[in-house]
Design a protein around this motif. Structure first.
Motif, PDB file in Angstrom:
ATOM      1  N   ARG A   1      -9.054  -3.812   8.290  1.00 20.64           N
ATOM      2  CA  ARG A   1      -9.825  -2.603   8.576  1.00 20.64           C
ATOM      3  C   ARG A   1      -9.109  -1.356   8.037  1.00 20.64           C
ATOM      4  N   ARG A   2      -9.874  -0.484   7.408  1.00 20.72           N
ATOM      5  CA  ARG A   2      -9.414   0.732   6.710  1.00 20.72           C
ATOM      6  C   ARG A   2      -8.875   0.433   5.314  1.00 20.72           C
ATOM      7  N   GLY A   3      -8.821  -0.862   4.941  1.00 18.59           N
ATOM      8  CA  GLY A   3      -8.288  -1.202   3.624  1.00 18.59           C
ATOM      9  C   GLY A   3      -9.364  -1.221   2.560  1.00 18.59           C
ATOM     10  N   ASN A   4      -8.931  -1.140   1.309  1.00 21.47           N
ATOM     11  CA  ASN A   4      -9.860  -1.151   0.181  1.00 21.47           C
ATOM     12  C   ASN A   4      -9.354  -2.174  -0.840  1.00 21.47           C
ATOM     13  N   ILE A   5     -10.076  -3.274  -0.979  1.00 19.88           N
ATOM     14  CA  ILE A   5      -9.585  -4.379  -1.806  1.00 19.88           C
ATOM     15  C   ILE A   5      -9.525  -4.012  -3.293  1.00 19.88           C
TER      16      ILE A   5
END
Ligand code: SF4
Ligand code: SF4
Length: 382
Positions: free
Chosen positions: A137-141
């Motif tokens: 959560r809050r990450g951007n792959i």
């Protein structure tokens, strides 16, 4: 200096007491004020002076000729502006040094690669944002993938041989095309990829679950596990009498020098020493043994499955569930090949393993001290 053994002893030195993500399987994402027994851990950055003192003490008082220094526990080490200096210093002391990152930021990445740690783990849980964003959560792959490319470029630029391991946390929602695509991407970059069954953390939450205390939010997460926590405990139960590797062969040191019981606890209630620098190794081990949390943890086999020690029975269970939900893949965390397509057969993972690329003498013993210890910490900082 005390007599030392050649067996590896691991120190998780959490140089950053904070994380940029809020993964729901990790206390950074799931521990709310309702869950707290005493208090949430403090936030901050370790000073370089403290780090030097810690390594000095490990040399003097530690039990091992092969201490391994990993610069993370529940924190994201790349948030530390001086992380490269920490890596350089650990290496200058002849110590094995690893970091684990979620790789959503790259501010210090080039300097870290230049410093040349032995090991960098990138932990993730999907190839597409829709999948990854649920469990990181809050990450951007897309940012992570771009930084993985940079990682390879920096290694080329500085001619560094660093063992890169992509720790793929397996849930029900990401055990199909996302995993296949990530294997292909890692093969392109020549990074190793290890799929690991995702588990619920910290220990405090598992014990509350046994009492029937689980929030609606956590239940949503539990429904995503191929091996839900209660089932994992059942499978680990026959092994509950075995010793706890993270208590006997590892120590966590928080950014402020305090020592928690182990890498699986989060609440401040489970701090066993106020200062790593002021307590002997033997007294610290005694304080861990005296802590009342180990009793219920061991009674339920938590220490076994969280250390990935229940073995192939976990693969059998996870694959049974993946088959039921129609996943085209079988995952074998404990044996090779690690990923088998039910249609195409084994999916090749092309990168070499750490013991195949490292020339360090310290690498001996890695087989005897398997990767689960590092792997289990891969669930955080990742
Ligand atoms: S027995 Fe459980 S609580 Fe105690 S050190 Fe091991 S994992 Fe941590
Ligand atoms: S799992 Fe890692 S990246 Fe995610 S919140 Fe925990 S420490 Fe941060």
């Amino acid at each position: 200096m005390k007599k030392k053994s050649s067996k590896i002893y691991t120190y998780w030195v959490d140089i950053v007491g904070a994380c940029n993500l809020r993964c729901p399987s990790c206390p950074r994402g799931n521990f709310t004020s309702d869950d707290v027994v005493e208090a949430l851990p403090d936030a901050g950055l370790m000073t370089f002076e403290m780090f030097k003192d810690i390594l000095h003490k490990i040399k003097e008082d530690g039990p091992s000729l092969n201490p391994q220094i990993h610069l993370y526990n529940w924190g994201e080490p790349l948030l530390h502006p001086e992380v490269a200096k920490f890596v350089e210093y650990a290496l200058s002391q002849g110590m094995y040094c690893g970091i684990s990152a979620n790789l959503n930021i790259d501010g210090n990445l080039r300097d870290v690669v230049k410093a040349g740690p032995d090991f960098i783990r990138v932990s993730l849980s999907g190839f597409q944002q829709e999948t990854y964003g649920q469990t990181h959560r809050r990450g951007n792959i897309e940012r992570v993938k771009a930084n993985m490319r940079k990682l390879r470029d920096y290694m080329t630029e500085f001619n560094k041989t660093i063992y890169i391991e992509v720790n793929y946390h397996v849930y029900k929602h990401n055990a199909a095309a996302d995993l296949e695509n990530m294997i292909e991407f890692c093969n392109e970059l020549r990074f190793n990829i290890s799929p690991v069954w995702a588990f619920y953390l910290p220990i405090e939450k598992n014990l509350e679950l046994l009492k029937g205390n689980v929030s609606a939010e956590d239940q949503k997460l539990i429904d995503l596990y191929a091996i839900p926590p209660k089932r994992a405990m059942e499978l680990a139960l026959p092994h509950r009498k075995q010793y706890c590797p993270v208590r006997e062969r590892a120590t966590v040191i928080n950014f402020n020098g305090t020592v928690p019981l182990c890498c699986n606890t989060y609440d401040k209630a489970h701090i066993v020493a106020d200062s790593f620098l002021d307590i002997s190794h033997d007294a610290l081990q005694q304080a861990k043994h005296d802590n009342p949390l180990c009793g219920p943890c061991m009674d339920n086999g938590l220490h076994v499955f969280l250390a990935y020690e229940a073995g192939e029975i976990m693969d059998e269970e996870g694959n049974k569930v993946l088959k039921e939900i129609g996943s085209p893949l079988e995952i074998h965390q404990y044996t090779e090949p690690h990923v088998i397509s039910r249609e195409k057969g084994p999916l090749p993972i092309l990168a070499k393993l750490e013991e195949q690329i490292s020339t360090r003498k310290k690498i001996r013993g890695l087989r005897a001290w398997p990767h689960y210890l590092a792997a289990m910490v891969g669930k955080r900082s990742g």
